[in-house]
Design a protein around this motif. Structure first.
Motif, PDB file in Angstrom:
ATOM      1  N   ARG A   1     -30.593 -23.343  51.103  1.00  9.08           N
ATOM      2  CA  ARG A   1     -30.624 -24.809  51.147  1.00  9.08           C
ATOM      3  C   ARG A   1     -31.485 -25.333  49.994  1.00  9.08           C
ATOM      4  N   LYS A   2     -31.253 -26.593  49.642  1.00  7.71           N
ATOM      5  CA  LYS A   2     -32.010 -27.276  48.589  1.00  7.71           C
ATOM      6  C   LYS A   2     -31.910 -26.522  47.271  1.00  7.71           C
TER       7      LYS A   2
ATOM      8  N   SER B   1     -24.501 -36.570  50.533  1.00  4.41           N
ATOM      9  CA  SER B   1     -25.840 -36.035  50.808  1.00  4.41           C
ATOM     10  C   SER B   1     -25.729 -34.702  51.562  1.00  4.41           C
ATOM     11  N   GLU B   2     -26.819 -33.938  51.526  1.00  8.50           N
ATOM     12  CA  GLU B   2     -26.831 -32.626  52.176  1.00  8.50           C
ATOM     13  C   GLU B   2     -26.820 -32.760  53.696  1.00  8.50           C
TER      14      GLU B   2
END
Length: 580
Positions: A477-478, A522-523
């Motif tokens: 993630r990220k 967006s995530e």
């Protein structure tokens, strides 16, 4: 009619001649085989006499036949007086026949060679005599032959043959056993002969070598024991003379008091002497010194001085011992205090860690025991609150209201515990999946002949490692959007090698995420899509048809289902036209 030859009849001369020949034959036979001393030789001679008697009987029969032929040719008027001699010979033949009928037939089985010997013996012979005759016949030492019956009954030397048979016509069966000779301890001779190859002339030379026997006990060098027969073998040293050990400590540390004396004349470089003053001689006394004697030091004073100094030395030594003992007590006390302090600190640290671990287990429970402890504490807290509410008193409405609020608090706490349980379950599941994938992708360990383990990378482990790396990339993630797109495109190309409903779903989700990422979503809006993609790809990894390394991790034999069944070539070509 009577015919005399040298004072004897013809029949008697023939019989004597046959007896003499048989005696000479038996004597030569005894000389070849060797005579037995004492009673044993007498028994062999009796046996030879029996043979001689048989020869005599044969000779007498021949003489009788010859005399009958002569009697037929000689006129009867001469009158031959042979009645008495003929009756004596017939009586002797009958005795010999009776003696032969009285012999016992014996069959001897010699072990362990397993060959048989048949012979006849006088029933009045002892077993020792029988054994001697058998040893003489078989050329076996007397001490190595043992006799026993077929039933295993031993035949001792003191017994007789009459004790082992009931009827004379029956053959007595005997087992003769060859006994092993007793081992004689080998003794090294003092001189041995050694043959050298050749001398100068090329002839072998025998050299006498003297053996030095060492009376001292040899040093023990160890050994081993044979488990099969229990024999113990010791390691031996060479027979060369040992070198004497050099003493590291000087045993004679004092010189002898005996010296060699020699008388020599010595002349000093300068004459010395004393000279007293007189009238005609001047002596310079400018540098002379007057030396006065010191006070006399008696023996009693010397002894008292020694005692005084000895007391001073003793006081100093005792003081030194006391200082050492005090220092020892001080160090022991100091070490004990330090050890107690460390133990106390360690106990406090362990108690603190245990308390912190207990708090962590209450805040983040993971195992069933942690949740059971939470439920027990919640039940105890509930009982304590109910007791305190009832002890405070008040009206029934107030008590009911307080119990109602307590129930709401209990419900909230139960909900919190359920949330923690769900969270712990998901965390445990993630840990199990991670451990299973790491084990699936790890190299194989093979045991070598030397007992070591080597790591071997196979095509199966390589395939599993690539799939695990892709799965770990999907869980990141990220990360930048470009890196995320590279990961999902690799996943897409990997699963498109197999065409089935599962891989089509994965490809569809990858295309959908690629489109949404390109649109700048967006995530947080993509979390559900990504979670579904991870689960489907994990299902792809755990399918043995796509990942052969997953075969060993199946709880039951794998069976192809509807989602993992491969499509036909026509269906795959049609799907490739619709989905790029």
């Amino acid at each position: 009619m009577r015919e005399e030859t040298g004072g004897k009849t013809t029949l008697e001369g023939v019989a004597d001649e046959g007896l003499r020949k048989s005696m000479e034959a038996s004597k030569s036979e005894d000389e070849k085989k060797g005579n037995i001393e004492g009673k044993d030789s007498e028994e062999i001679e009796s046996k030879s006499q029996m043979k001689t008697a048989e020869n005599v009987g044969t000779a007498s029969e021949e003489a009788q036949a010859k005399t009958k032929d002569e009697a037929m040719n000689v006129p009867t008027s001469e009158g031959i007086h042979m009645g008495e001699n003929t009756s004596a010979l017939l009586q002797q033949q009958q005795q010999q026949q009776q003696q032969q009928n009285s012999l016992v037939n014996m069959e001897v089985l010699v072990m362990p060679e397993k060959f048989r010997v048949m012979d006849s013996f006088d029933p009045l012979l002892s077993m020792k005599q029988v054994r001697l005759i058998l040893c003489k016949k078989l050329s076996i030492p007397f001490t190595r032959l043992g006799l026993e019956t077929r039933e295993g009954r031993p035949m001792k030397d003191s017994m007789y043959l009459t004790e082992f048979f009931a009827e004379r016509d029956v053959v007595l069966q005997v087992v003769a056993t060859l006994l092993q000779p007793k081992s004689v301890e080998y003794k090294m001779p003092s001189v041995i002969d050694v043959m050298v190859d050749s001398d100068v002339n090329g002839h072998p030379v025998v050299v006498k070598v003297q053996i030095e026997s060492e009376d001292t006990k040899k040093k023990y060098f160890g050994g081993y024991r044979d488990k099969r027969n229990g024999l113990v073998y010791h390691h031996a040293c060479t027979q060369t003379t040992r070198k004497p050990k050099e003493s590291k400590i000087a045993k004679f540390h004092r010189e002898t008091q005996t010296v060699d004396l020699s008388t020599k004349s010595v002349q000093s470089k300068r004459e010395q002497g004393t000279q007293m003053a007189r009238k005609d001689l001047f002596i310079d006394t400018a540098n002379d010194k007057i030396i006065a004697s010191q006070p006399y030091f008696t023996t009693e004073e010397l002894i008292s001085l020694k005692k005084e100094k000895a007391l001073a030395i003793q006081c100093f030594i005792r003081q030194c011992f006391a200082w050492r003992k005090v220092a020892q007590f001080y160090h022991q006390k100091r070490n004990r205090l330090i050890a107690e302090k460390k133990k106390k600190e360690l106990d406090e640290k362990l108690a603190k860690e245990a308390e912190q671990d207990k708090i962590n287990r209450r805040m983040n429970p993971k195992s069933k025991a942690d949740f059971d402890a939470l439920y027990k504490e919640l039940e105890a807290w509930k009982r304590y609150q109910e007791k305190s509410i009832r002890d405070e008193g008040g009206t029934d409405e107030q008590i009911a209201q307080a119990l109602k609020e307590l129930l709401h608090k209990e419900i909230k706490l139960l909900q919190t515990i359920d949330k923690l349980k769900i969270k712990a379950r998901s965390a445990v599941k993630e840990e199990r999946i991670k451990a299973r994938l790491e084990l699936m992708a790890s190299p194989k360990e093979w045991l070598t002949a030397q007992g070591d383990y080597i790591e071997v990378v196979t095509p199966v482990t390589t395939r599993a490692s690539e799939l695990v790396q892709l799965y770990n990339g999907l869980k990141l993630r990220k990360i930048p959007a470009r890196q995320r797109l590279d990961i999902i495109l690799n996943v897409k190309f990997t699963v498109r090698e197999f065409d089935c409903l599962l891989t089509r779903d994965i490809v569809e989700l990858v295309n959908r995420e690629q489109d949404m990422v390109s649109r700048g979503r967006s995530e947080s809006s993509l979390s559900g899509l990504r979670l579904r993609l991870e689960n489907l790809f994990l299902n792809f990894i755990e399918t043995p048809e796509f990942n052969p390394g997953a075969t060993n991790f199946q709880r039951a034999p794998y069976v192809t289902n509807k989602r993992t069944k491969l499509m036909t070539k026509a269906a795959t070509a049609l799907y490739a036209r619709k989905v790029p």
